[in-house]
Design an enzyme around this catalytic site. Structure first.
Site, short mmCIF file in Angstrom:
data_model
loop_
_atom_site.label_atom_id
_atom_site.label_comp_id
_atom_site.label_asym_id
_atom_site.label_seq_id
_atom_site.Cartn_x
_atom_site.Cartn_y
_atom_site.Cartn_z
N ASP A 555 -1.40 0.11 0.78
CA ASP A 555 -1.79 -0.98 -0.11
C ASP A 555 -2.73 -0.66 -1.27
O ASP A 555 -2.38 -0.80 -2.42
CB ASP A 555 -2.41 -2.11 0.72
CG ASP A 555 -1.48 -2.59 1.84
OD1 ASP A 555 -0.45 -1.94 2.06
OD2 ASP A 555 -1.79 -3.61 2.46
N GLU A 752 -6.01 -0.54 14.60
CA GLU A 752 -5.15 -0.33 13.43
C GLU A 752 -5.50 0.97 12.72
O GLU A 752 -4.64 1.69 12.23
CB GLU A 752 -5.33 -1.52 12.47
CG GLU A 752 -4.42 -1.49 11.25
CD GLU A 752 -4.65 -2.70 10.35
OE1 GLU A 752 -5.70 -3.36 10.46
OE2 GLU A 752 -3.76 -2.99 9.52
C1 6A9 Z 1 -1.29 -10.73 5.72
C2 6A9 Z 1 -2.95 -12.04 7.01
C3 6A9 Z 1 -3.86 -13.92 10.00
C4 6A9 Z 1 -0.87 -3.48 6.32
O1 6A9 Z 1 1.17 -3.18 9.94
C5 6A9 Z 1 1.70 -4.05 9.00
C6 6A9 Z 1 1.18 -3.73 7.60
C7 6A9 Z 1 1.59 -2.31 7.21
O2 6A9 Z 1 2.98 -2.26 7.02
C8 6A9 Z 1 0.93 -1.88 5.92
O3 6A9 Z 1 1.25 -0.54 5.66
N1 6A9 Z 1 -0.27 -3.89 7.58
C9 6A9 Z 1 -0.56 -2.04 6.02
O4 6A9 Z 1 -1.17 -1.64 4.83
C10 6A9 Z 1 -0.70 -5.26 7.94
C11 6A9 Z 1 -0.22 -6.28 6.95
C12 6A9 Z 1 -0.58 -7.65 7.29
C13 6A9 Z 1 -0.19 -8.60 6.19
C14 6A9 Z 1 -0.37 -10.00 6.60
C15 6A9 Z 1 -1.63 -12.03 6.32
C16 6A9 Z 1 -2.80 -12.59 8.39
O5 6A9 Z 1 -3.81 -13.52 8.64
#
Ligand code: 6A9
Length: 793
Positions: A555, A752
Site C-alpha cells: 500500500d 499481520e
Molecule cells: C479496509 C478496514 C474494520 C492490507 O491482507 C489483506 C490486505 C493485503 O492484501 C494488503 O497487501 N491487507 C495489505 O496491505 C488488509 C487490507 C484491509 C482493507 C480493509 C477496511 C476494516 O475495518
C-alpha cells in the site's frame, strides 16, 4: 437493581439490508456432491459458525456470555470474532477440512475456556457432523461461574426448519431437536443434547422460574427477513429484551430475577426461520450439537467421542508425514505451533455468497493518461456509477477472522502454498472458485466483499471494486506447484491425469487473465531512451494515488513523487515475468507448444527489460522508474521489498551479475536485515518508519517467505554466490520462525506484521493468513553446517 434500568436501554434493532436478487450459483451441485467439503466452520468471522458450501441454506452459530451481572451481560455476549474482547487466544489446534478438528477459545473476559470439537462423518448418502461444546472456568474465576450459551440455526431462502419438540418436553426428554429440509440437503435433523449428568444448572430461586424448565434449556423461534439472518446477535437481543420487559412488568424493579434468570430468550416454540436453544450452566459443562439425515440414527455421545479421537489421530499422522518441522525446529513446541498455524489457515476457510459493488462506468478519467491523473480519478470515483453485481460465491481462506474475514486475491496465492502441500484437491477447488469470479475481460476483483454481512465490516469508500484495478497474480504461483506435481515422477498416473484435466479446464481463463494484465496495466515506455524495446515489456499499476498503490498490495511503500503516467513499477514487471513463466510451463505441460513459445518470448523480454529499465547502475539496485520535469526518464530508488522483486519472483539466475548486490542488501543490518526477518524498507531510507508505516519498515511474512525460498534455490545450485546465499538462508529461516513462534507464545496470536526493532507482532491480531507460511519455512532443509550455520553470518 438500578442496573436493570440500563439493560432495558438496549439499543436493539434488526436492520433489513437491501433485498438481494437471488440467483442460483451454478456450482452449487458440484459443491454438494463433493461430500467431504460440504460442511465446515465456513463462517470464519464467527467464533463458531457452521454452514454448508451451498448458497442460501442453513446457517448455524454459537453465542455465549457470563451472566452474573446485569450491566455487563450485553457486552459479554460473544458471536463474531473481535479484536477488542479480551480474548487470551482462540483458534484451531488441529483441523483437517475433510474430517474436522478442535478449536479452543480462551475467553478471559467471560472467565471461561471453551473447547469445540467439530467432527464430520459420512454416512451412506448423507454427510453428518457433530460439535461437542465444552466449557471449563478459567483459573482466575471468582465465585460460581454462570455461563449462558445460545446455539442458533436459521434458514436462508427456501426450505423449512422447525423444532420437533413440543414446548413442554424441553428438559424432560433432554435433547432438543430441529427438523429441516432443503432441496440440496434433503430432510435433516439437528439434535442439541442435554449433555452428561455432570452438567449443573444454576439454582432456581425466584418465583418467575416456577414454570420454567428445570435444566434451564429454553427454545425460541422467530421469523426474520432472510437477508438479516447474519445479525443473529441483534435478533437474539430483540427477543431477550421483550422477555426482560415481561419480567420487569411482572416483578418490578424491587424484586427482579437474578441476571442469569432474566437474560433468557422466550421459551416459545413456533413456526419461523430462526431458532435458538439457550442453556445456562453453573461451572463446567458439555453438550453436543449433531446434524444427521432425518432417518439416520443420531450419532451417540460415545460415537462422537470415538470420532473425536479418530479425527485427532488422522490429523497427527498426516501432519507428521507432510509438515514435521525440520532442524533446528524439532522440539515438540514447534510442532504444536506449526499445527496451530496450519489448522487456523485451513479452519479459516469460508464459503461466501452475495452481491458486490463494482463501478463499471469505464469513465475516461480512469485511463490515467494525463499528468495529475489521480485528481481526475478521485473525482470520478466520488461520482462513481456503482452497479450491484449479481450474487457470486467464493470458497476461500482469509487473512484474518476478526478483521478481514473475506477473500483477498493476492493473499490467496500465499494461503494456498501450505494448503497445496496439505490437500491438493482442496487447492483445486479454491483456485477454481476464484477463477469462476473472472469477468469476460479477465478481471478478478482484488477484495471480495460479497453480501451485506461482508460489507458491514468495510467502510463505504472501500466497498466498490474497479474493473481496471489489478492485484498481484499470486494464484499463478500455485499453477507452478501444479506443474511441479505433474513433473514429479512419483506422482501416480490417475492423480496426474485428473490434475491435468483440471489445468486444461483453467487454461483459457489463465490466458484471459494474463492478457487482461497486459492490456490494462501496460507501461508507457515512449519517454525511455533504451535499446531493448522490441517487445515493449513495461508495466504500471493503475489506481495509484500520491500516497498509495493499494493495487500493488504494498500500500504505502514509497514510489515516484508525484505520480506520473509514464511511471514503471519493478514489482509489477516482476509479477508479469512470474506469470509468463508459469503460463509457459502450463502450456508446455499441456502440449500447447505454440502458446508455450509465445509465453517464452514474453518471459525473455521481461527478464531483459527488468534489467534494462529497472536496474540502476549508480545505486546498484532495482528501482521503479518515472519521467521527471524535464521529460527525462529517471530511477526512483527506495531500498526495500521493491528492490528485491526480480529476486523474490525467481527471475534472477544463480549466476546473475545482480545477485551479489541483492544478497548484500538483504544481509546488511543498517539496511534490510533485522534479527526478526527482512524489513520492508531500508533503515536508511528517508521514509523509513514514517506516516502510516504500514509497508515502510515492518516485517511481512509473505515477502520473507519468498526471500527464504529464493535464497534456498540459490543455495542449492552451484554458483558464485552459493555460499553467501546459504549463510543468509540459514539465519533468516531461523530468525523468522523463532520470532513468529515467540510472539505466538507470548500473545496467543499470529500477527499481520512484526516490528523490525523489537520483533513484536503488530497491527491485525489473529492474522492467520500468510503469516502461516512459517509452516512451510519450518519444513525447508536446514543447510546449517554442523548445526551452527547461524553463527557464520
Ligand atoms: C479496509 C478496514 C474494520 C492490507 O491482507 C489483506 C490486505 C493485503 O492484501 C494488503 O497487501 N491487507 C495489505 O496491505 C488488509 C487490507 C484491509 C482493507 C480493509 C477496511 C476494516 O475495518
Amino acid at each position: 437493581v438500578s442496573a436493570v434500568m440500563t439493560l432495558v436501554a438496549f439499543s436493539i434493532f434488526v436492520s433489513v439490508p437491501f433485498l438481494s436478487l437471488a440467483t442460483c450459483a451454478t456450482t452449487a451441485n458440484d459443491a454438494a456432491s463433493n461430500g467431504s467439503l460440504l460442511w465446515g466452520p465456513y463462517r470464519p468471522n464467527l467464533y463458531f459458525g457452521i454452514r454448508p458450501r451451498i448458497p442460501k441454506n442453513l446457517l448455524a452459530g454459537l453465542m455465549w456470555a457470563k451472566v452474573d451481572d446485569f450491566a455487563k451481560v450485553q457486552n459479554n455476549f460473544r458471536h463474531t470474532c473481535e479484536q477488542n474482547e479480551g480474548m487470551a487466544g482462540y483458534g484451531w489446534e488441529e483441523y483437517d477440512i475433510r474430517n474436522g478438528g478442535r478449536q479452543t477459545i480462551h475467553d478471559a473476559g467471560n472467565t471461561i475456556d471453551l473447547t469445540i470439537d467439530f467432527v464430520k462423518t459420512s454416512g451412506n448418502s448423507t454427510e453428518s457432523w457433530a460439535a461437542r461444546i465444552r466449557g471449563e472456568p478459567r483459573a482466575d474465576v471468582s465465585g460460581d461461574l454462570k455461563t449462558t450459551l445460545v446455539f442458533y440455526a436459521g434458514m436462508d431462502g427456501l426450505g423449512s426448519l422447525e423444532f420437533a419438540n413440543e414446548h413442554d418436553d424441553l428438559g424432560q426428554e433432554g435433547t432438543v431437536t430441529l427438523h429441516g429440509k432443503t432441496a440440496d440437503l434433503g430432510d435433516f435433523k439437528i439434535d442439541i443434547t442435554r449433555g452428561p449428568d455432570t452438567n449443573v444448572a444454576p439454582k432456581h430461586h425466584h418465583p418467575s422460574w416456577d414454570s420454567k424448565p428445570l435444566d434451564r434449556t429454553m427454545a425460541s423461534s422467530m421469523r426474520v427477513p432472510s437477508n438479516a439472518l447474519w445479525q443473529a446477535k441483534s435478533i437474539m437481543f430483540t427477543n431477550m429484551k421483550s422477555e426482560v420487559d415481561n419480567y420487569i412488568a411482572e416483578y418490578g424493579q424491587e424484586n427482579p430475577p437474578p441476571a442469569w434468570q432474566m437474560f433468557t430468550v422466550a421459551n416459545d416454540i413456533k413456526e419461523g426461520n430462526f431458532h435458538m436453544v439457550q442453556k445456562t450452566f453453573l461451572g463446567s459443562f458439555e453438550f453436543d450439537v449433531i446434524f444427521t439425515a432425518i432417518d439416520a440414527p443420531a450419532l451417540t455421545s460415545a460415537e462422537i467421542s470415538t470420532a473425536i479421537v479418530r479425527t485427532s489421530k488422522l490429523f497427527q499422522t498426516k501432519f507428521t508425514e507432510i509438515f514435521a518441522p525440520k532442524s533446528p525446529f524439532t522440539d515438540p513446541k514447534y510442532t504444536n505451533f506449526s499445527q496451530a498455524m496450519l489448522s487456523n489457515l485451513v479452519g479459516g476457510i469460508g464459503y461466501f455468497y452475495g452481491d458486490s459493488l463494482v463501478d463499471r462506468s469505464y469513465a475516461p478519467e480512469y485511463e490515467e493518461e494525463n499528468e495529475g491523473f489521480w485528481e481526475e480519478t478521485a473525482d470520478a470515483r466520488a461520482r462513481a456509477q456503482v452497479t450491484r453485481e449479481p450474487p457470486t460465491e467464493l470458497f476461500t481462506s482469509i487473512p484474518s477472522r476478526p478483521f478481514f474475514p473475506r477473500g483477498f486475491l493476492w493473499d490467496e496465492g500465499f494461503h494456498l502454498i501450505p494448503i497445496a502441500d496439505w490437500d491438493m484437491d482442496l487447492t483445486l477447488e479454491i483456485v477454481q472458485s476464484w477463477f469462476n469470479l473472472m469477468d469476460d475481460d479477465g478481471w478478478i476483483a482484488r477484495e471480495q466483499i460479497l453480501g451485506p454481512e461482508a460489507r458491514s465490516k468495510v467502510p463505504q469508500e472501500f466497498q466498490v471494486q474497479y474493473p481496471h484495478y489489478a492485484n498481484p497474480p499470486t494464484l499463478f504461483m500455485i499453477l507452478d506447484v501444479f506443474v511441479d506435481k505433474l513433473n514429479a515422477e512419483k506422482y501416480d498416473t490417475a492423480h496426474a491425469t485428473a490434475l491435468k484435466d483440471h489445468i486444461r479446464k483453467f487454461y483459457p481463463l489463465l490466458k484471459r487473465q494474463y492478457f487482461w494484465f497486459r492490456k490494462t496495466q501496460w507501461g508507457d515506455i515512449r519517454s525511455y531512451d533504451r535499446e531493448a524495446f522490441s517487445m515493449k515489456e513495461a508495466y504500471r499499476w493503475r489506481g495509484r494515488t500520491p500516497r498509495h498503490i493499494l493495487t500493488s498490495g504494498l500500500d504505502d511503500y514509497p514510489r515516484a513523487q508525484p505520480p506520473h503516467p509514464g511511471e514503471l513499477h519493478t514489482d509489477l514487471i516482476s509479477w508479469m515475468g512470474m506469470m509468463s513463466r508459469s503460463l509457459r510451463r502450463v502450456a508446455e505441460s499441456l502440449g500447447e507448444t505454440e502458446d508455450a513459445s509465445d509465453f517464452k518470448s514474453y518471459e525473455n523480454a521481461i527478464v531483459r527489460n527488468i534489467d534494462d529499465l529497472h536496474w540502476s547502475a549508480s545505486s546498484s539496485m532495482f528501482c521503479d522508474a518515472t519521467i521527471d520535469d524535464y521529460e527525462e526518464s529517471i530511477h526512483v530508488c527506495h531500498k526495500g521489498y521493491i528492490s528485491l522483486f526480480p529476486f523474490m519472483t525467481g527471475l534472477l539466475r544463480a549466476d546473475s551479475p545482480r545477485l551479489k548486490a541483492i544478497l548484500d542488501l538483504i544481509s546488511e543490518p543498517s539496511e534490510l536485515w533485522s534479527e526478526y526477518g527482512i524489513r520492508s524498507l531500508s533503515k536508511k531510507d528517508e521514509h523509513y518508519g514514517t506516516d502510516e508505516n504500514y509497508w515502510r519498515s515492518p516485517i511481512w511474512v509473505n515477502m520473507n517467505y519468498l526471500i527464504v525460498k529464493n535464497l534456498l534455490d540459490i543455495a542449492q545450485v552451484s554458483g558464485p554466490h552459493q555460499e553467501q546465499a546459504r549463510q543468509i538462508y540459514v539465519k533468516l529461516r531461523r530468525n523468522l520462525v523463532e520470532n513468529v513462534y515467540r510472539e505466538w507464545e507470548r500473545t496467543g496470536f499470529a500477527w499481520e506484521q512484526y516490528n523490525p526493532e523489537t520483533g513484536q507482532g503488530q497491527r491485525t491480531q489473529h492474522f492467520t493468513g500468510w503469516t502461516s507460511l512459517v509452516v512451510n519455512i519450518m519444513v525447508m532443509p536446514d543447510l546449517g553446517k554442523s548445526g551452527k550455520g547461524h553463527d557464520e553470518l
